[in-house]
Design a protein around this motif. Structure first.
Motif, PDB file in Angstrom:
ATOM      1  N   LEU A   1       0.836  -1.207   0.000  1.00  0.00           N
ATOM      2  CA  LEU A   1       0.000   0.000   0.000  1.00  0.00           C
ATOM      3  C   LEU A   1       0.867   1.251   0.000  1.00  0.00           C
ATOM      4  CD1 LEU A   1      -2.705   1.456   0.203  1.00  0.00           C
ATOM      5  CD2 LEU A   1      -2.621   1.118   2.678  1.00  0.00           C
ATOM      6  N   ALA A   2       1.950   1.238   0.786  1.00  0.00           N
ATOM      7  CA  ALA A   2       2.833   2.405   0.827  1.00  0.00           C
ATOM      8  C   ALA A   2       3.479   2.647  -0.531  1.00  0.00           C
ATOM      9  CB  ALA A   2       3.907   2.206   1.896  1.00  0.00           C
ATOM     10  N   ARG A   3       3.916   1.565  -1.211  1.00  0.00           N
ATOM     11  CA  ARG A   3       4.514   1.739  -2.539  1.00  0.00           C
ATOM     12  C   ARG A   3       3.490   2.274  -3.534  1.00  0.00           C
ATOM     13  NH1 ARG A   3       6.686  -3.244  -1.434  1.00  0.00           N
ATOM     14  NH2 ARG A   3       5.156  -4.237  -2.800  1.00  0.00           N
ATOM     15  N   GLU A   4       2.280   1.719  -3.492  1.00  0.00           N
ATOM     16  CA  GLU A   4       1.243   2.153  -4.429  1.00  0.00           C
ATOM     17  C   GLU A   4       0.873   3.612  -4.182  1.00  0.00           C
ATOM     18  OE1 GLU A   4      -1.347   1.392  -7.637  1.00  0.00           O
ATOM     19  OE2 GLU A   4       0.111   0.035  -6.715  1.00  0.00           O
ATOM     20  N   TRP A   5       0.753   3.972  -2.895  1.00  0.00           N
ATOM     21  CA  TRP A   5       0.402   5.352  -2.570  1.00  0.00           C
ATOM     22  C   TRP A   5       1.517   6.303  -2.977  1.00  0.00           C
ATOM     23  CZ3 TRP A   5      -3.346   8.496  -1.921  1.00  0.00           C
ATOM     24  CH2 TRP A   5      -3.141   9.724  -1.313  1.00  0.00           C
TER      25      TRP A   5
ATOM     26  N   ALA B   1      -6.609   8.590 -16.020  1.00  0.00           N
ATOM     27  CA  ALA B   1      -6.512   7.274 -15.383  1.00  0.00           C
ATOM     28  C   ALA B   1      -6.928   7.311 -13.922  1.00  0.00           C
ATOM     29  CB  ALA B   1      -5.086   6.742 -15.510  1.00  0.00           C
ATOM     30  N   GLU B   2      -7.767   8.284 -13.539  1.00  0.00           N
ATOM     31  CA  GLU B   2      -8.145   8.407 -12.134  1.00  0.00           C
ATOM     32  C   GLU B   2      -8.862   7.153 -11.629  1.00  0.00           C
ATOM     33  OE1 GLU B   2      -8.845  10.589 -14.476  1.00  0.00           O
ATOM     34  OE2 GLU B   2      -8.550  12.667 -13.832  1.00  0.00           O
ATOM     35  N   GLU B   3      -9.794   6.616 -12.440  1.00  0.00           N
ATOM     36  CA  GLU B   3     -10.547   5.444 -11.994  1.00  0.00           C
ATOM     37  C   GLU B   3      -9.635   4.235 -11.840  1.00  0.00           C
ATOM     38  OE1 GLU B   3     -13.852   4.683 -14.494  1.00  0.00           O
ATOM     39  OE2 GLU B   3     -14.858   6.588 -14.059  1.00  0.00           O
ATOM     40  N   ARG B   4      -8.712   4.076 -12.783  1.00  0.00           N
ATOM     41  CA  ARG B   4      -7.791   2.936 -12.694  1.00  0.00           C
ATOM     42  C   ARG B   4      -6.886   3.075 -11.476  1.00  0.00           C
ATOM     43  NH1 ARG B   4      -3.191   1.212 -17.168  1.00  0.00           N
ATOM     44  NH2 ARG B   4      -2.042  -0.199 -15.804  1.00  0.00           N
TER      45      ARG B   4
ATOM     46  N   LEU C   1      -5.381   1.414  -6.094  1.00  0.00           N
ATOM     47  CA  LEU C   1      -5.114   1.806  -4.710  1.00  0.00           C
ATOM     48  C   LEU C   1      -6.144   1.181  -3.771  1.00  0.00           C
ATOM     49  CD1 LEU C   1      -3.152   3.531  -3.063  1.00  0.00           C
ATOM     50  CD2 LEU C   1      -4.754   5.445  -3.275  1.00  0.00           C
ATOM     51  N   GLY C   2      -7.391   1.135  -4.222  1.00  0.00           N
ATOM     52  CA  GLY C   2      -8.431   0.510  -3.409  1.00  0.00           C
ATOM     53  C   GLY C   2      -8.175  -0.972  -3.181  1.00  0.00           C
TER      54      GLY C   2
ATOM     55  N   VAL D   1      -5.678  -1.148  -0.426  1.00  0.00           N
ATOM     56  CA  VAL D   1      -6.327  -0.830   0.858  1.00  0.00           C
ATOM     57  C   VAL D   1      -7.140  -2.023   1.350  1.00  0.00           C
ATOM     58  CG1 VAL D   1      -8.040   0.630   1.977  1.00  0.00           C
ATOM     59  CG2 VAL D   1      -6.355   1.653   0.441  1.00  0.00           C
ATOM     60  N   ASP D   2      -7.897  -2.625   0.431  1.00  0.00           N
ATOM     61  CA  ASP D   2      -8.692  -3.793   0.815  1.00  0.00           C
ATOM     62  C   ASP D   2      -7.790  -4.940   1.256  1.00  0.00           C
ATOM     63  OD1 ASP D   2     -10.956  -2.388   0.172  1.00  0.00           O
ATOM     64  OD2 ASP D   2     -11.156  -3.246  -1.839  1.00  0.00           O
ATOM     65  N   GLY D   3      -6.640  -5.100   0.579  1.00  0.00           N
ATOM     66  CA  GLY D   3      -5.705  -6.151   0.964  1.00  0.00           C
ATOM     67  C   GLY D   3      -5.151  -5.944   2.355  1.00  0.00           C
TER      68      GLY D   3
END
Length: 596
Positions: A170-174, A189-192, A197-198, A201-203
């Motif tokens: 999550l930290a890398r993705e953020w 690409a906001e939705e992607r 990222l979601g 977060v869920d993970g």
């Protein structure tokens, strides 16, 4: 070292033994027998045992340090050796964080484990000395609680590692989303990005819930091993008293459980449960890097905006069309610009006899960052002809980057209309006809050819790529890196080198309108001049430059000076005569003799 640690820990066992035994003797042989003096002496002996145990605990810390520090030194040697041998980027994290976590976790693990062993030994010996039947009541639930806790250690370590991996992902993705936010916005690409990222977060949420579920057996282990014996002692009190257990022995047993065994078991469960799992995970990471540690950390490539087939580029006109520009009450806000991203749909170079629309037009455009904010743009009219070269100058924060963001479609005007080659902004057709290069150049990992051809639908022929690089000024870097097929490490490039790569990428883009938002600020004046001349001479191209050097204005057809109500427009020579803000900006600059 271990013998010394055991000897000092034995003092803690003696303290535990005297705590319950002294209390029991103080009652049975002292206060309940009517001999207060004997009772006080036994209480004094118990107090002396506490003082001696405290001294032993202080010496234990030194012994633990002597045991742990050599382990830390060996871990440091291992991490450094791996970093030197494998050029491992994670060695810094290993030294600064993971080794220290391992040291602290190991020290805590030794302390709580040692404390529990010696405390339990002192308490069990004391219970046997008071009355052997007491062991039948306290011993079984204590062993059951410890066994239940031991059974949770392995799955708890796995859940702890899964949570850490999810947290790092999550930290890398953020971090990637934060660095590439303007790329994501520019390419739609906001939705992607939100979906990816979601997912992270869920993970992490699922891993956290799985880890939290293991607090239930840990709590049960503490209840069975530390709290159930208290209940059993109270319930079994009549049975114990009937078999010769004295009231003082019963009170001493309660003291052993509540003051020694329960705190020691609680520290063991919390310390070994958290610290032991953390130590296992960290040591595993230090011994061998996991796939999460070896993933590249470069900013991911954002997706391009799917666009319909754009309208053909109209023919260039050799003469520039006069431009008008008016603006009132421009504020000090300056929006961050987008990245040099344009959709990859190729723009055919067809020619039509119809009237050529301007490359860029703004009609009565106003914009403010909030309903109560002072407008950054207020009634701005601007026309840039096809093939024109406009430079925008002004004080920092006056709104130059806001203007480019509006033209690129990243911001929406509060009033007025913006068109790129006749197409309304924002819109997919207009987005396909412009390319925006910001001050912070975007370079991704991969080959140099992949970086330079990212805005083209098909691979760029090597000859065309090398010719573009030479024209813009990237040729020397291209040669130094080993050619177009050489791999690029974005972190190893200077800011100026990244800007040259971004400029060449935009030069190869099929979009005719190039927006340079201080995209050459890290280049020297000569390299900046070469890049701007290359874009100005690009076939069918139009250039708008937000400049940080007045020399850029000297090379342009027209200059827009943004300064609130004193906004002005004209050639460099005209503005030197008529615009006081422009005269102030020019200041002591020497006007170069060469123009474009």
């Amino acid at each position: 070292m271990l013998v010394r640690l055991g000897c000092w820990s034995a003092l803690e066992a003696g303290q535990t033994f005297l705590l319950g035994y002294g209390l029991a003797r103080a009652l049975d042989a002292g206060f309940l027998a009517g001999d207060a003096r004997t009772g006080l002496l036994w209480l004094a002996a118990a107090g002396l045992g506490v003082a001696v145990g405290a001294y032993g605990t202080g010496r234990v810390y030194r012994a633990v340090a002597d045991l742990v520090e050599p382990v830390r030194d060996r871990l440091v040697e291992t991490v450094v050796a791996r970093g030197v041998r494998e050029a491992d980027d994670s060695a810094v994290s290993g030294l600064t964080q993971q080794v220290e976590i391992a040291r602290d976790a190991l020290a805590g693990l030794v302390m709580v484990s040692r404390s529990f062993v010696f405390t339990a030994a002192g308490a069990l010996v004391g219970l046997f000395s008071l009355a052997p039947p007491l062991l039948l009541v306290v011993g079984p639930p204590l062993l059951a609680g410890v066994a239940l806790f031991a059974a949770t250690l392995r799955p708890l370590a796995r859940r702890q590692e899964a949570f850490l991996v999810a947290d790092e992902a999550l930290a890398r993705e953020w971090g990637a989303v934060g660095q590439g936010l303007r790329d994501i916005t520019a390419t739609g690409a906001e939705e992607r990005a939100a979906r990816d990222l979601g997912t992270r977060v869920d993970g992490e949420l699922a891993a956290a819930r799985a880890l939290a579920r293991w607090t239930v057996p840990r709590t049960a282990a503490l209840a069975v091993g530390g709290q159930l014996p208290v209940v059993l002692l109270l319930v079994a009190a009549p049975w114990l008293l009937a078999r010769g257990v004295t009231p003082g022995a019963l009170v001493g047993a309660l003291a052993y459980v509540t003051q020694s065994l329960l705190p020691a078991l609680q520290n063991l469960i919390h310390g070994l449960g958290a610290g032991g799992s953390r130590l296992t995970v960290v040591l595993r990471r230090l011994r061998a890097r996991t796939p999460a540690d070896t993933e590249p950390t470069a900013t991911p490539i954002p997706a391009s905006i799917p666009t319909p087939t754009p309208t053909p580029i109209p023919a260039s006109t050799p003469a520039s069309i006069p431009t008008t520009a008016t603006s009132e009450a421009l504020s000090q806000h300056d929006a961050d610009a987008d990245v040099d991203a344009a959709p990859r749909t190729p723009v055919p170079a067809a020619r039509t006899p119809r009237k050529t629309p301007p490359a860029l037009s703004l009609s009565d455009v106003s914009f403010a960052y909030g309903p109560a904010s002072t407008p950054v743009l207020d009634g701005l009219d601007l026309t840039v002809p096809d093939g024109g070269h406009l430079v925008v100058v002004g004080a920092s924060g006056i709104g130059k980057s806001t203007l480019t963001a509006l033209v690129a479609g990243l911001l929406r005007p509060g009033r007025g209309a913006i068109r790129v080659c006749g197409h309304p902004v924002p819109g997919a057709d207009a987005a396909a006809l412009r390319v925006l290069i910001p001050q912070e150049a975007y370079v991704h990992s991969g080959t140099l050819a992949e970086n330079l051809g990212r805005l083209r639908p098909d691979p760029v022929p090597e000859r065309e790529l090398c010719a573009a690089a030479e024209t813009v000024g990237l040729g020397p870097l291209l040669a130094d890196l080993g050619g177009p097929r050489a791999r690029v490490d974005p972190a190893a490039l200077s800011a100026g080198q990244r800007q040259l790569i971004a400029l060449t990428r935009a030069y190869l883009s099929p979009a005719p309108l190039a927006l340079l938002d201080e995209a050459t600020c890290h280049l020297d004046p000569e390299a900046e001049a070469r890049a701007e001349r290359a874009f100005a001479a690009r076939p069918g191209g139009t250039l708008v430059v937000v400049a940080h050097r007045i020399s850029s204005a000297c090379r342009a057809d027209r200059v827009l000076v943004m300064d609130g109500p004193r906004t002005a427009y004209g050639t460099h020579e005209e503005l030197l005569r008529t615009s006081e803000p422009y005269q102030e900006l020019v200041g002591g600059w020497t006007v170069p003799a060469e123009r474009r």
